[in-house]
Design a protein around this motif. Structure first.
Motif, PDB file in Angstrom:
ATOM      1  N   PRO A 133     -21.172 -30.063  27.242  1.00 23.22           N
ATOM      2  CA  PRO A 133     -21.747 -31.326  27.705  1.00 23.22           C
ATOM      3  C   PRO A 133     -20.660 -32.381  27.888  1.00 23.22           C
ATOM      4  CG  PRO A 133     -23.052 -30.417  25.912  1.00 23.22           C
ATOM      5  CD  PRO A 133     -21.792 -29.599  25.977  1.00 23.22           C
ATOM      6  N   GLU A 134     -20.743 -33.118  28.969  1.00 21.79           N
ATOM      7  CA  GLU A 134     -19.751 -34.161  29.238  1.00 21.79           C
ATOM      8  C   GLU A 134     -19.633 -35.131  28.062  1.00 21.79           C
ATOM      9  OE1 GLU A 134     -17.611 -34.595  31.514  1.00 21.79           O
ATOM     10  OE2 GLU A 134     -18.236 -33.514  33.315  1.00 21.79           O
ATOM     11  N   GLY A 135     -20.753 -35.423  27.422  1.00 20.87           N
ATOM     12  CA  GLY A 135     -20.741 -36.369  26.311  1.00 20.87           C
ATOM     13  C   GLY A 135     -20.117 -35.819  25.038  1.00 20.87           C
ATOM     14  N   LYS A 136     -19.795 -34.521  25.036  1.00 24.13           N
ATOM     15  CA  LYS A 136     -19.220 -33.913  23.836  1.00 24.13           C
ATOM     16  C   LYS A 136     -17.793 -33.417  24.063  1.00 24.13           C
ATOM     17  CE  LYS A 136     -23.645 -32.605  21.778  1.00 24.13           C
ATOM     18  NZ  LYS A 136     -24.474 -31.509  21.196  1.00 24.13           N
ATOM     19  N   ARG A 137     -17.136 -33.943  25.084  1.00 21.90           N
ATOM     20  CA  ARG A 137     -15.755 -33.550  25.374  1.00 21.90           C
ATOM     21  C   ARG A 137     -14.843 -33.762  24.163  1.00 21.90           C
ATOM     22  NH1 ARG A 137     -12.993 -34.123  30.941  1.00 21.90           N
ATOM     23  NH2 ARG A 137     -14.612 -33.548  32.443  1.00 21.90           N
ATOM     24  N   ASP A 138     -14.923 -34.955  23.573  1.00 17.43           N
ATOM     25  CA  ASP A 138     -14.036 -35.271  22.450  1.00 17.43           C
ATOM     26  C   ASP A 138     -14.328 -34.388  21.245  1.00 17.43           C
ATOM     27  OD1 ASP A 138     -12.804 -37.198  23.961  1.00 17.43           O
ATOM     28  OD2 ASP A 138     -13.913 -38.881  23.093  1.00 17.43           O
ATOM     29  N   ALA A 139     -15.603 -34.144  20.992  1.00 15.19           N
ATOM     30  CA  ALA A 139     -15.984 -33.281  19.872  1.00 15.19           C
ATOM     31  C   ALA A 139     -15.506 -31.857  20.120  1.00 15.19           C
ATOM     32  CB  ALA A 139     -17.496 -33.310  19.668  1.00 15.19           C
ATOM     33  N   GLY A 217     -21.855 -28.117  11.161  1.00 11.93           N
ATOM     34  CA  GLY A 217     -23.026 -28.705  11.815  1.00 11.93           C
ATOM     35  C   GLY A 217     -23.225 -28.100  13.188  1.00 11.93           C
ATOM     36  N   ASP A 218     -23.810 -28.868  14.097  1.00 12.58           N
ATOM     37  CA  ASP A 218     -24.059 -28.395  15.450  1.00 12.58           C
ATOM     38  C   ASP A 218     -22.751 -28.215  16.205  1.00 12.58           C
ATOM     39  OD1 ASP A 218     -26.759 -28.460  14.975  1.00 12.58           O
ATOM     40  OD2 ASP A 218     -27.019 -30.482  15.818  1.00 12.58           O
ATOM     41  N   MET A 219     -22.670 -27.142  16.960  1.00 11.14           N
ATOM     42  CA  MET A 219     -21.502 -26.900  17.797  1.00 11.14           C
ATOM     43  C   MET A 219     -21.579 -27.794  19.037  1.00 11.14           C
ATOM     44  SD  MET A 219     -19.798 -24.558  16.168  1.00 11.14           S
ATOM     45  CE  MET A 219     -18.802 -23.551  17.248  1.00 11.14           C
ATOM     46  N   PRO A 220     -20.433 -28.275  19.544  1.00 13.14           N
ATOM     47  CA  PRO A 220     -20.454 -29.158  20.720  1.00 13.14           C
ATOM     48  C   PRO A 220     -20.562 -28.396  22.038  1.00 13.14           C
ATOM     49  CG  PRO A 220     -18.224 -28.901  19.918  1.00 13.14           C
ATOM     50  CD  PRO A 220     -19.097 -28.167  18.947  1.00 13.14           C
ATOM     51  N   PHE A 221     -21.243 -27.267  22.012  1.00 16.11           N
ATOM     52  CA  PHE A 221     -21.505 -26.469  23.216  1.00 16.11           C
ATOM     53  C   PHE A 221     -22.573 -25.447  22.876  1.00 16.11           C
ATOM     54  CE2 PHE A 221     -18.203 -24.319  20.831  1.00 16.11           C
ATOM     55  CZ  PHE A 221     -18.593 -22.988  20.857  1.00 16.11           C
ATOM     56  N   ASP A 222     -23.147 -24.829  23.910  1.00 21.12           N
ATOM     57  CA  ASP A 222     -24.178 -23.815  23.704  1.00 21.12           C
ATOM     58  C   ASP A 222     -23.512 -22.441  23.624  1.00 21.12           C
ATOM     59  OD1 ASP A 222     -26.313 -22.097  23.680  1.00 21.12           O
ATOM     60  OD2 ASP A 222     -27.201 -22.800  25.556  1.00 21.12           O
ATOM     61  N   GLY A 223     -23.372 -21.913  22.414  1.00 15.14           N
ATOM     62  CA  GLY A 223     -22.713 -20.634  22.226  1.00 15.14           C
ATOM     63  C   GLY A 223     -23.415 -19.476  22.904  1.00 15.14           C
ATOM     64  N   LYS A 224     -24.707 -19.599  23.154  1.00 10.11           N
ATOM     65  CA  LYS A 224     -25.449 -18.510  23.792  1.00 10.11           C
ATOM     66  C   LYS A 224     -25.049 -18.328  25.251  1.00 10.11           C
ATOM     67  CE  LYS A 224     -29.550 -18.990  20.853  1.00 10.11           C
ATOM     68  NZ  LYS A 224     -30.995 -19.300  20.817  1.00 10.11           N
ATOM     69  N   ARG A 225     -24.499 -19.388  25.850  1.00  8.69           N
ATOM     70  CA  ARG A 225     -24.084 -19.303  27.258  1.00  8.69           C
ATOM     71  C   ARG A 225     -22.573 -19.175  27.417  1.00  8.69           C
ATOM     72  NH1 ARG A 225     -25.349 -24.004  29.831  1.00  8.69           N
ATOM     73  NH2 ARG A 225     -26.094 -25.057  27.954  1.00  8.69           N
ATOM     74  N   MET A 226     -21.834 -19.298  26.323  1.00  5.32           N
ATOM     75  CA  MET A 226     -20.404 -19.019  26.348  1.00  5.32           C
ATOM     76  C   MET A 226     -20.207 -17.505  26.462  1.00  5.32           C
ATOM     77  SD  MET A 226     -17.595 -19.619  23.302  1.00  5.32           S
ATOM     78  CE  MET A 226     -18.353 -18.397  22.221  1.00  5.32           C
ATOM     79  N   PHE A 227     -19.160 -17.075  27.151  1.00  3.98           N
ATOM     80  CA  PHE A 227     -18.855 -15.643  27.142  1.00  3.98           C
ATOM     81  C   PHE A 227     -17.352 -15.436  27.008  1.00  3.98           C
ATOM     82  CE2 PHE A 227     -19.384 -16.906  31.615  1.00  3.98           C
ATOM     83  CZ  PHE A 227     -18.231 -16.415  32.221  1.00  3.98           C
ATOM     84  N   TRP A 228     -16.998 -14.256  26.509  1.00  4.14           N
ATOM     85  CA  TRP A 228     -15.591 -13.963  26.234  1.00  4.14           C
ATOM     86  C   TRP A 228     -15.359 -12.469  26.349  1.00  4.14           C
ATOM     87  CZ3 TRP A 228     -19.328 -15.042  22.731  1.00  4.14           C
ATOM     88  CH2 TRP A 228     -19.556 -14.101  21.734  1.00  4.14           C
ATOM     89  N   GLY A 229     -14.082 -12.086  26.335  1.00  5.47           N
ATOM     90  CA  GLY A 229     -13.731 -10.675  26.399  1.00  5.47           C
ATOM     91  C   GLY A 229     -12.245 -10.474  26.173  1.00  5.47           C
ATOM     92  N   GLY A 230     -11.868  -9.231  25.909  1.00  2.16           N
ATOM     93  CA  GLY A 230     -10.476  -8.885  25.695  1.00  2.16           C
ATOM     94  C   GLY A 230      -9.878  -8.236  26.936  1.00  2.16           C
ATOM     95  N   PHE A 231      -8.643  -8.613  27.258  1.00  4.84           N
ATOM     96  CA  PHE A 231      -8.005  -8.181  28.502  1.00  4.84           C
ATOM     97  C   PHE A 231      -6.567  -7.719  28.267  1.00  4.84           C
ATOM     98  CE2 PHE A 231     -11.367 -11.095  29.512  1.00  4.84           C
ATOM     99  CZ  PHE A 231     -11.914 -10.646  30.707  1.00  4.84           C
ATOM    100  N   GLU A 232      -6.189  -6.651  28.960  1.00  3.18           N
ATOM    101  CA  GLU A 232      -4.827  -6.145  28.903  1.00  3.18           C
ATOM    102  C   GLU A 232      -4.022  -6.675  30.084  1.00  3.18           C
ATOM    103  OE1 GLU A 232      -5.359  -1.906  28.920  1.00  3.18           O
ATOM    104  OE2 GLU A 232      -5.429  -1.822  26.731  1.00  3.18           O
ATOM    105  N   PRO A 233      -2.803  -7.143  29.854  1.00  2.00           N
ATOM    106  CA  PRO A 233      -1.998  -7.678  30.961  1.00  2.00           C
ATOM    107  C   PRO A 233      -1.549  -6.586  31.919  1.00  2.00           C
ATOM    108  CG  PRO A 233      -0.672  -7.524  28.962  1.00  2.00           C
ATOM    109  CD  PRO A 233      -2.084  -7.198  28.564  1.00  2.00           C
ATOM    110  N   ILE A 234      -1.644  -6.859  33.204  1.00  2.00           N
ATOM    111  CA  ILE A 234      -1.102  -5.946  34.209  1.00  2.00           C
ATOM    112  C   ILE A 234       0.005  -6.624  35.017  1.00  2.00           C
ATOM    113  CG2 ILE A 234      -3.173  -4.511  34.380  1.00  2.00           C
ATOM    114  CD1 ILE A 234      -3.921  -6.021  36.928  1.00  2.00           C
TER     115      ILE A 234
END
Length: 245
Positions: A133-139, A217-234
């Motif tokens: 959220p724009e309002g939670k940039r600093d957090a 407390g509350d996270m400053p983003f929605d973790g359910k919509r965050m995504f991540w993964g592991g990558f090997e350099p090519i």
């Protein structure tokens, strides 16, 4: 602070060598334009998510993998100058006509660093895309800076958090769609570089087992919509060599 052009690309699994060759041929050209570092990483530990994930972000098919990639610039002015050179160079049209992937589903955008820890380089990368959220940039920046210190303590060579600055909405895919961004939300393009995959796996085990790392407390983003993964350099131009993962 450093400016990043971030990319997520769907590439047919059968085209991995062709993609590496394409990127290797492209690298000297973008460096000529002003890119300080170009990194290409191939999906290795990229899980399917319930709501969002890297594959959904680019509508990847079963026979495709995902590439997580970025260009680094000293600042936004350098990035803008490089893009102008790219747009006017006739070699770009030739490169674009022979891409070993579907460019219409690639997502890209310009991101400004808000946290930058470490010198970089390594044999494995964790990539993240996060709706904030724009309002939670600093957090978010405060939390990200804290976590960067933790990752560094556990062996990360570099931690980058960069926030959307010049990220356009696309016709087919884009970073906003990728995280199902809502009104008033922006997007963070983030990555952690590790010496190798073993160091990354060991670090995450220790971090996840540390009770002090649980949020207060509350996270400053929605973790359910965050995504991540592991990558090997090519490809990593900072190393002046192509990895053969």
């Amino acid at each position: 602070m450093t400016y990043f052009e971030g990319f997520v690309v769907p590439v047919p699994k059968a085209n991995k060598d062709a993609y590496r060759k394409h990127a290797t041929e492209f690298a000297p050209m973008v460096q000529e334009f002003g890119v300080a570092r170009m990194v290409e990483t191939w999906g290795d530990d990229v899980a399917d998510g319930k709501v969002t994930d890297f594959k959904k972000a680019v509508n990847a098919t079963d026979d495709e993998d995902v590439v997580f990639s970025w260009f680094e610039y000293p600042d936004k002015n350098a990035r803008n100058a490089a893009n102008e050179k790219m747009m006017s160079d006739p070699r770009m049209e030739e490169m674009g006509a022979n891409m070993p992937f579907d460019g219409k589903r690639m997502i890209m955008g310009g991101f400004e660093a808000i946290v930058e820890e470490g010198a970089g380089g390594g044999g494995y990368t964790d990539g993240f895309v996060v709706p904030v959220p724009e309002g939670k940039r600093d957090a978010y920046r405060e939390l990200a800076a804290k976590m960067a210190g933790v990752f560094r303590q556990h062996g990360a060579t570099r931690v980058i958090e960069s926030i959307a600055d010049d990220v356009q909405h696309g016709k087919v895919t884009d970073f906003y769609r990728a995280v199902k961004a809502e009104d008033g939300e922006t997007v963070v393009f983030s990555f952690i570089e590790w010496p190798d995959k073993a160091a990354r796996d060991n670090a995450w085990k220790a971090i996840m087992a540390d009770e002090t790392m649980k949020p207060d407390g509350d996270m400053p983003f929605d973790g359910k919509r965050m995504f991540w993964g592991g990558f090997e350099p090519i490809l990593d131009t900072a190393k002046r060599e192509t990895a053969h993962a």
